[in-house]
Design a protein around this motif. Structure first.
Motif, PDB file in Angstrom:
ATOM      1  N   GLY A  29       0.821  -1.209   0.000  1.00 14.45           N
ATOM      2  CA  GLY A  29       0.000   0.000   0.000  1.00 14.45           C
ATOM      3  C   GLY A  29       0.854   1.257   0.000  1.00 14.45           C
ATOM      4  O   GLY A  29       2.089   1.195  -0.029  1.00 14.45           O
ATOM      5  N   PRO A  30       0.216   2.432   0.069  1.00 16.15           N
ATOM      6  CA  PRO A  30       0.964   3.692   0.133  1.00 16.15           C
ATOM      7  C   PRO A  30       1.649   3.848   1.488  1.00 16.15           C
ATOM      8  O   PRO A  30       1.256   3.213   2.473  1.00 16.15           O
ATOM      9  N   THR A  31       2.667   4.670   1.537  1.00 18.04           N
ATOM     10  CA  THR A  31       3.432   4.872   2.773  1.00 18.04           C
ATOM     11  C   THR A  31       3.288   6.276   3.331  1.00 18.04           C
ATOM     12  O   THR A  31       3.892   6.595   4.349  1.00 18.04           O
ATOM     13  N   GLY A  32       2.488   7.107   2.663  1.00 12.89           N
ATOM     14  CA  GLY A  32       2.431   8.512   3.063  1.00 12.89           C
ATOM     15  C   GLY A  32       3.582   9.312   2.491  1.00 12.89           C
ATOM     16  O   GLY A  32       3.963  10.357   3.009  1.00 12.89           O
ATOM     17  N   ARG A  33       4.127   8.819   1.373  1.00 14.16           N
ATOM     18  CA  ARG A  33       5.263   9.480   0.724  1.00 14.16           C
ATOM     19  C   ARG A  33       4.967  10.953   0.465  1.00 14.16           C
ATOM     20  O   ARG A  33       3.886  11.320   0.016  1.00 14.16           O
ATOM     21  N   ASP A  34       5.960  11.783   0.780  1.00 13.72           N
ATOM     22  CA  ASP A  34       5.883  13.236   0.591  1.00 13.72           C
ATOM     23  C   ASP A  34       4.788  13.886   1.438  1.00 13.72           C
ATOM     24  O   ASP A  34       4.419  15.047   1.205  1.00 13.72           O
ATOM     25  N   ARG A  35       4.283  13.145   2.444  1.00 13.93           N
ATOM     26  CA  ARG A  35       3.246  13.699   3.321  1.00 13.93           C
ATOM     27  C   ARG A  35       3.643  13.605   4.780  1.00 13.93           C
ATOM     28  O   ARG A  35       3.329  14.487   5.577  1.00 13.93           O
ATOM     29  N   VAL A  36       4.359  12.532   5.154  1.00 21.21           N
ATOM     30  CA  VAL A  36       4.629  12.249   6.558  1.00 21.21           C
ATOM     31  C   VAL A  36       5.941  12.892   7.009  1.00 21.21           C
ATOM     32  O   VAL A  36       6.966  12.790   6.327  1.00 21.21           O
ATOM     33  N   ARG A  37       5.888  13.543   8.174  1.00 15.68           N
ATOM     34  CA  ARG A  37       7.077  14.024   8.867  1.00 15.68           C
ATOM     35  C   ARG A  37       7.290  13.118  10.073  1.00 15.68           C
ATOM     36  O   ARG A  37       6.369  12.878  10.850  1.00 15.68           O
ATOM     37  N   CYS A  38       8.507  12.649  10.229  1.00 19.77           N
ATOM     38  CA  CYS A  38       8.831  11.712  11.304  1.00 19.77           C
ATOM     39  C   CYS A  38       9.923  12.316  12.188  1.00 19.77           C
ATOM     40  O   CYS A  38      10.999  12.642  11.695  1.00 19.77           O
ATOM     41  N   VAL A  39       9.624  12.489  13.465  1.00 19.85           N
ATOM     42  CA  VAL A  39      10.592  13.025  14.420  1.00 19.85           C
ATOM     43  C   VAL A  39      11.145  11.872  15.251  1.00 19.85           C
ATOM     44  O   VAL A  39      10.385  11.096  15.833  1.00 19.85           O
ATOM     45  N   VAL A  40      12.470  11.759  15.308  1.00 22.97           N
ATOM     46  CA  VAL A  40      13.131  10.636  15.973  1.00 22.97           C
ATOM     47  C   VAL A  40      14.036  11.158  17.079  1.00 22.97           C
ATOM     48  O   VAL A  40      14.682  12.198  16.926  1.00 22.97           O
ATOM     49  N   ALA A  41      14.064  10.426  18.185  1.00 20.35           N
ATOM     50  CA  ALA A  41      14.983  10.740  19.280  1.00 20.35           C
ATOM     51  C   ALA A  41      15.232   9.474  20.067  1.00 20.35           C
ATOM     52  O   ALA A  41      14.563   8.461  19.885  1.00 20.35           O
ATOM     53  N   GLY A  42      16.187   9.538  20.965  1.00 22.32           N
ATOM     54  CA  GLY A  42      16.523   8.383  21.792  1.00 22.32           C
ATOM     55  C   GLY A  42      17.953   7.955  21.564  1.00 22.32           C
ATOM     56  O   GLY A  42      18.683   7.657  22.491  1.00 22.32           O
ATOM     57  N   ALA A  43      18.351   7.921  20.314  1.00 25.14           N
ATOM     58  CA  ALA A  43      19.724   7.627  19.915  1.00 25.14           C
ATOM     59  C   ALA A  43      19.812   7.938  18.427  1.00 25.14           C
ATOM     60  O   ALA A  43      18.826   7.774  17.707  1.00 25.14           O
ATOM     61  N   PRO A  44      20.965   8.401  17.958  1.00 17.41           N
ATOM     62  CA  PRO A  44      21.072   8.729  16.534  1.00 17.41           C
ATOM     63  C   PRO A  44      21.021   7.480  15.666  1.00 17.41           C
ATOM     64  O   PRO A  44      21.847   6.574  15.845  1.00 17.41           O
ATOM     65  N   PRO A  45      20.076   7.383  14.740  1.00 25.46           N
ATOM     66  CA  PRO A  45      20.031   6.210  13.859  1.00 25.46           C
ATOM     67  C   PRO A  45      21.227   6.205  12.912  1.00 25.46           C
ATOM     68  O   PRO A  45      21.811   7.248  12.620  1.00 25.46           O
ATOM     69  N   PRO A  46      21.590   5.028  12.412  1.00 25.93           N
ATOM     70  CA  PRO A  46      22.658   4.965  11.411  1.00 25.93           C
ATOM     71  C   PRO A  46      22.299   5.782  10.173  1.00 25.93           C
ATOM     72  O   PRO A  46      21.114   5.948   9.837  1.00 25.93           O
ATOM     73  N   THR A  47      23.330   6.266   9.498  1.00 29.28           N
ATOM     74  CA  THR A  47      23.111   7.072   8.296  1.00 29.28           C
ATOM     75  C   THR A  47      22.251   6.322   7.282  1.00 29.28           C
ATOM     76  O   THR A  47      21.351   6.899   6.650  1.00 29.28           O
ATOM     77  N   ARG A  48      22.500   5.020   7.122  1.00 35.62           N
ATOM     78  CA  ARG A  48      21.741   4.239   6.143  1.00 35.62           C
ATOM     79  C   ARG A  48      20.261   4.168   6.504  1.00 35.62           C
ATOM     80  O   ARG A  48      19.402   4.196   5.612  1.00 35.62           O
ATOM     81  N   THR A  49      19.940   4.105   7.789  1.00 36.14           N
ATOM     82  CA  THR A  49      18.537   4.093   8.200  1.00 36.14           C
ATOM     83  C   THR A  49      17.865   5.405   7.823  1.00 36.14           C
ATOM     84  O   THR A  49      16.725   5.413   7.335  1.00 36.14           O
ATOM     85  N   ILE A  50      18.558   6.511   8.034  1.00 34.76           N
ATOM     86  CA  ILE A  50      18.002   7.813   7.656  1.00 34.76           C
ATOM     87  C   ILE A  50      17.758   7.866   6.152  1.00 34.76           C
ATOM     88  O   ILE A  50      16.712   8.337   5.684  1.00 34.76           O
ATOM     89  N   GLU A  51      18.725   7.364   5.386  1.00 36.57           N
ATOM     90  CA  GLU A  51      18.556   7.330   3.929  1.00 36.57           C
ATOM     91  C   GLU A  51      17.333   6.500   3.534  1.00 36.57           C
ATOM     92  O   GLU A  51      16.546   6.896   2.663  1.00 36.57           O
ATOM     93  N   ARG A  52      17.146   5.350   4.169  1.00 35.38           N
ATOM     94  CA  ARG A  52      16.020   4.479   3.827  1.00 35.38           C
ATOM     95  C   ARG A  52      14.684   5.133   4.166  1.00 35.38           C
ATOM     96  O   ARG A  52      13.706   4.981   3.415  1.00 35.38           O
ATOM     97  N   VAL A  53      14.623   5.826   5.292  1.00 37.01           N
ATOM     98  CA  VAL A  53      13.385   6.520   5.664  1.00 37.01           C
ATOM     99  C   VAL A  53      13.016   7.544   4.594  1.00 37.01           C
ATOM    100  O   VAL A  53      11.847   7.655   4.188  1.00 37.01           O
TER     101      VAL A  53
END
Length: 509
Positions: free
Chosen positions: A268-292
């Motif tokens: 299904g759709p993922t909310g592409r170009d619509r969803v803003r995601c705020v992350v905290a707790g620990a810095p994710p790996p660079t590759r995870t950020i790229e995948r998001v």
């Protein structure tokens, strides 16, 4: 003119401007009957009814009301029904062990405790409270008040919430946050994250955690819609994003990992170009950020802060100057903890510890003046994190405090060590966090056994589960002949960590 800040300002505005708009979509799958969809006018009616009931129960202004619940419309409403009329709300982590809940109820002096039906068994450990209610069964006794509650003259310096956090001692500390601090956090966070009346906010983040990082208030004040998610599941998050449709969410890196894992079976759709995601707790790996950004098509925003700072201290968000960089380099920039939020000051002391000054910093630790004085020494909040502050951006390098962040939750090593040392077979133990792709950091116990002891790693983990919340228990136990110590006998955890962290530049994951 000075008008005192109050967290009720957010609900008051929503009712004035958007009374008939759907405020909250409750979790449909729960033991207590779902409240379904509530308008802002209905949320206000129920919040007033709750405040009136607290009047009837004799809970005074400044009295504490604790609630142990997974995400629910009832929990959302209680942030306003309790604090909005001058009482102090104590949202408690529903994952805690009974003994931990018992301590928090007693330490906070809560007169009223409200329990999720799945946690009704905790009634037995809440004996210090005058009234204990179970959601669903006792709704009339919580929200059945009639008429207008007694008026409260807002005091922005009054404590609005006490949020308990694992610190550097075995006992959790109660973080006192004032109406002023929570109001400032919600408005600054909301503004810098572009919260508007067009937002549909998905509560993947537990509301008990820093009051949902302030989005309980911030999204309400702008008239956004809250969608309640009771239990984190990657595929379910994607389904709700499609169904509602969601534009905004906050989460720990482990939640992002669950969503990315579910993506391979999602058509299904993922909310592409619509969803803003705020992350905290620990810095994710660079590759995870790229995948998001690439695979989900979400905007990635990172913040840094603590329960003691409500939590916003810094934010890292895409900026114009990075537009011409390649995606990997953009992700590296976004992987930093961020630039100071409006009205926040940051500096690094001579030991490398990050210090902060902000209107969002705690008033103090409840009934713990010594810890308060230590945390606020010199007029700066001591974060317990080591890092750098260069070119306007903070990067976290290590933790001065003996705290592990696993799945977005703080775990104090001392608390886990205490639990393990209570087992007769354990002579020595050191608990550390080691890098883990799923959890960020994995709670790991290095154990020296008594001579002739016969015990397995599973035995020790089970022993901990009887005493601690599940997320605090070691996921990995390794047996050692000895542990590295100084000449004076002090554990050298930096040496113990080295074999797992290797040559990484940062000692956080």
């Amino acid at each position: 003119m000075i008008v005192p800040f109050s967290i009720r300002d957010f609900l008051d505005r929503a009712v004035a401007v958007y009374p008939d708009r759907v405020a909250v979509v409750d979790e449909p799958n729960q033991e207590a009957p779902s409240w379904g969809e509530l308008t802002y006018a209905e949320v206000m009616r129920r919040a007033k009814a709750q405040a009136a009931r607290l009047d009837e129960l004799g809970v005074p202004v400044g009295g504490r009301v604790a609630m142990v619940s997974q995400n629910a419309a009832r929990l959302y409403t209680s942030f306003f029904g309790v604090s909005g009329w001058g009482r102090v709300f104590v949202p408690v982590n529903f994952r805690l062990a009974p003994a931990e809940v018992e301590y928090i109820v007693e330490h906070s002096g809560a007169q009223v405790v409200i329990l999720d039906p799945s946690l009704a068994h905790l009634r037995d450990v809440c004996g210090s409270a005058e009234h204990v209610f179970v959601l669903g069964d006792d709704d009339e006794q919580v929200w059945g008040g009639g008429g207008e509650p007694e008026p409260w003259e807002a005091d922005e310096n009054a404590t609005a919430t006490i949020n308990y956090t694992s610190g550097t001692t075995a006992r959790p500390k109660g973080v006192q946050q004032t109406h002023r601090a929570l109001w400032t956090n919600a408005t600054v966070f909301g503004w810098q994250a572009s919260v508007s009346d067009r937002d549909v906010y998905l509560h993947t983040l537990p509301m008990f955690h820093c009051n949902g990082w302030g989005m309980v208030y911030g999204v309400t004040g702008m008239g956004g819609q809250h969608v309640v998610l009771r239990q984190v599941d990657g595929a379910e998050i994607l389904r709700r994003i499609e169904e509602h449709p969601v534009t905004f969410l906050c989460c720990a890196p482990a939640v992002l990992a669950a969503v990315l894992d579910a993506l391979k079976d999602w058509d299904g759709p993922t909310g592409r170009d619509r969803v803003r995601c705020v992350v905290a707790g620990a810095p994710p790996p660079t590759r995870t950020i790229e995948r998001v950004r690439e695979e989900l098509g979400w905007e990635f925003i990172q913040i840094y802060g603590l329960t003691e700072t409500a939590p916003l201290l810094t934010m890292s968000r895409m900026r114009e100057e990075w537009d011409d960089l390649d995606p990997t380099e953009q992700a590296r920039h976004l992987g930093r903890a961020g630039a100071p939020a409006l009205s926040t000051q940051i500096r690094v002391d001579d030991t490398g510890e990050l210090l902060a000054r902000s209107n969002t910093v705690l008033e103090g630790y409840w009934e713990n003046p010594d810890a308060s004085a230590t945390a606020l020494e010199g007029g700066w909040f001591h974060t317990g994190d080591g890092g750098t502050y260069e070119d306007g951006y903070v990067t976290i390098a290590d933790r001065k405090k003996d705290v592990i962040i696993s799945g977005g939750e703080n775990v104090t090593s001392i608390e886990v060590e205490d639990a393990l040392m209570s087992h007769e077979a354990v002579r020595e133990v050191a608990v550390i966090g080691i890098p883990d792709e799923k959890w960020g950091e994995l709670v790991t116990a290095l154990v020296v056994l008594e001579d002739g002891a016969d015990v397995t790693d599973a035995d020790l983990i089970a022993h901990c589960r009887e005493r601690l919340a599940g997320y605090k228990c070691p996921k990995r136990v390794e047996f050692r002949d000895e542990l590295a110590r100084t000449a004076t006998g002090k554990l050298q955890k930096f040496k113990l960590r080295q074999e797992f962290w290797g040559d990484r530049e940062r000692q956080v994951n």
